[in-house]
Design a protein around this motif. Structure first.
Motif, short mmCIF file in Angstrom:
data_model
loop_
_atom_site.label_atom_id
_atom_site.label_comp_id
_atom_site.label_asym_id
_atom_site.label_seq_id
_atom_site.Cartn_x
_atom_site.Cartn_y
_atom_site.Cartn_z
N PHE A 169 0.95 -1.14 0.19
CA PHE A 169 0.14 0.36 -0.15
C PHE A 169 0.74 0.88 0.01
O PHE A 169 0.59 2.01 -0.14
CB PHE A 169 -1.07 0.30 1.14
N ILE A 170 2.22 0.85 -0.62
CA ILE A 170 3.08 2.40 -0.67
C ILE A 170 3.29 2.66 -1.52
O ILE A 170 3.71 1.34 -2.26
CB ILE A 170 4.37 1.93 0.40
N SER A 171 3.60 3.61 -1.77
CA SER A 171 3.86 3.74 -3.56
C SER A 171 5.99 3.87 -3.73
O SER A 171 6.10 3.42 -2.44
CB SER A 171 3.66 5.27 -4.22
N GLU A 172 5.88 3.95 -5.40
CA GLU A 172 7.57 3.33 -5.27
C GLU A 172 8.62 5.02 -4.26
O GLU A 172 9.19 5.26 -4.15
CB GLU A 172 7.93 3.83 -6.73
N GLN A 173 7.79 5.92 -4.01
CA GLN A 173 8.53 6.88 -3.83
C GLN A 173 8.09 7.08 -2.53
O GLN A 173 8.90 7.94 -1.74
CB GLN A 173 7.39 8.61 -4.43
N LYS A 188 4.91 7.12 -0.62
CA LYS A 188 3.42 7.31 -0.52
C LYS A 188 2.45 6.46 0.19
O LYS A 188 2.42 5.08 -0.60
CB LYS A 188 3.39 9.07 -1.16
N ILE A 189 1.67 7.36 1.05
CA ILE A 189 1.24 6.21 1.48
C ILE A 189 -0.18 6.27 -0.15
O ILE A 189 -0.88 7.54 -0.15
CB ILE A 189 0.50 6.65 2.90
N LEU A 190 -0.90 5.18 -0.48
CA LEU A 190 -1.53 5.40 -1.38
C LEU A 190 -3.58 5.46 -1.09
O LEU A 190 -3.39 4.89 0.22
CB LEU A 190 -1.79 4.03 -2.45
N SER A 191 -4.03 6.02 -1.61
CA SER A 191 -5.12 6.64 -2.18
C SER A 191 -6.02 5.28 -1.20
O SER A 191 -6.03 4.13 -2.18
CB SER A 191 -5.27 7.66 -2.82
N ARG A 192 -7.51 4.67 -0.91
CA ARG A 192 -7.70 4.26 -0.73
C ARG A 192 -8.72 4.07 -2.38
O ARG A 192 -9.24 2.34 -2.51
CB ARG A 192 -9.39 4.75 -0.02
N ARG A 193 -9.02 4.95 -3.02
CA ARG A 193 -9.13 4.28 -3.88
C ARG A 193 -8.37 3.75 -5.01
O ARG A 193 -8.46 2.58 -5.72
CB ARG A 193 -10.10 6.40 -5.22
N VAL A 194 -7.45 3.66 -5.07
CA VAL A 194 -6.57 3.13 -5.80
C VAL A 194 -6.34 1.47 -4.59
O VAL A 194 -6.08 0.82 -5.49
CB VAL A 194 -4.78 3.94 -5.37
N ASN A 195 -6.37 1.61 -3.53
CA ASN A 195 -5.84 0.62 -2.66
C ASN A 195 -7.87 -0.57 -2.48
O ASN A 195 -7.37 -1.44 -2.39
CB ASN A 195 -5.48 0.27 -1.23
N LYS A 196 -8.49 -0.05 -3.39
CA LYS A 196 -9.94 -0.87 -2.79
C LYS A 196 -10.18 -0.94 -1.59
O LYS A 196 -10.60 -2.26 -1.29
CB LYS A 196 -9.79 -1.70 -3.94
N LEU A 197 -9.59 -0.56 -0.38
CA LEU A 197 -10.01 -0.80 0.52
C LEU A 197 -11.08 0.18 1.40
O LEU A 197 -11.63 0.95 1.00
CB LEU A 197 -8.86 -0.14 1.38
N THR A 198 -11.33 -0.58 2.31
CA THR A 198 -12.96 0.13 3.41
C THR A 198 -12.83 1.15 4.24
O THR A 198 -11.21 1.40 3.90
CB THR A 198 -13.40 -0.80 4.01
N VAL A 240 -2.26 3.76 10.06
CA VAL A 240 -1.00 4.07 11.29
C VAL A 240 -0.68 3.19 11.37
O VAL A 240 0.35 3.46 11.85
CB VAL A 240 -2.69 3.24 12.41
N ALA A 241 -0.70 2.04 10.54
CA ALA A 241 0.45 1.26 10.84
C ALA A 241 1.75 0.97 10.14
O ALA A 241 2.89 1.24 10.14
CB ALA A 241 0.00 0.07 9.90
N ILE A 242 1.04 1.95 8.60
CA ILE A 242 2.78 2.66 7.67
C ILE A 242 2.95 3.97 9.02
O ILE A 242 4.58 4.15 8.88
CB ILE A 242 2.06 3.20 6.72
N LYS A 243 2.55 5.05 9.70
CA LYS A 243 3.01 5.52 10.34
C LYS A 243 4.28 4.95 11.55
O LYS A 243 4.83 5.22 11.89
CB LYS A 243 2.05 6.78 10.74
N GLN A 244 3.08 3.90 11.88
CA GLN A 244 4.38 3.63 13.52
C GLN A 244 5.52 2.44 12.93
O GLN A 244 6.56 3.04 13.43
CB GLN A 244 3.40 2.47 13.93
N ALA A 245 5.34 2.34 11.67
CA ALA A 245 6.63 1.59 10.90
C ALA A 245 7.66 2.15 11.11
O ALA A 245 8.51 2.34 10.68
CB ALA A 245 6.04 0.38 10.25
N ARG A 246 7.40 3.99 10.63
CA ARG A 246 7.85 4.49 10.12
C ARG A 246 8.73 5.52 11.01
O ARG A 246 9.77 5.36 11.31
CB ARG A 246 7.65 5.90 9.12
#
Length: 101
Positions: A39-43, A45-55, A64-70
């Motif tokens: 769910f992270i782009s090549e740069q 960045k966190i991909l949007s919900r529309r791109v991810n097809k997530l709820t 939240v998980a990406i920010k904690q990992a960072r």
């Protein structure tokens, strides 16, 4: 049949339902790097919900998980492959300083 009623009829085409990107058994956690990295782009960045097809709830948990990992440095904030050269900027400033004297 009226033209106005024709638009409201459902089409007979069958659509293939896409599989959700996160299965019910997958745990959204900052330690699950294989899941987070999808769910992270090549740069970086966190991909949007529309791109991810997530709820909405899944997107919030992924964010939240990406920010904690960072913060815990298991994931970089930026994923730039270009290395910025400091020597170029120092030569410009050095030239300006000599002209002023």
């Amino acid at each position: 049949m009226d033209k106005s009623k024709r638009f409201f009829l459902k089409s007979k085409r069958s659509f293939r339902r896409r599989l959700p990107p996160i299965q019910s058994g997958d745990r959204i956690d900052y330690r699950n790097m294989s899941l987070i990295s999808r769910f992270i782009s090549e740069q970086g960045k966190i991909l949007s919900r529309r791109v991810n097809k997530l709820t909405l709830k899944q997107q919030r948990l992924i964010t939240v998980a990406i920010k904690q990992a960072r913060i815990l440095s298991s994931l970089p904030f930026l994923n730039n492959e270009k290395q910025f050269e400091r020597s170029e900027s120092t030569t410009r400033t050095a030239g300006l300083r000599t002209k002023n004297k």
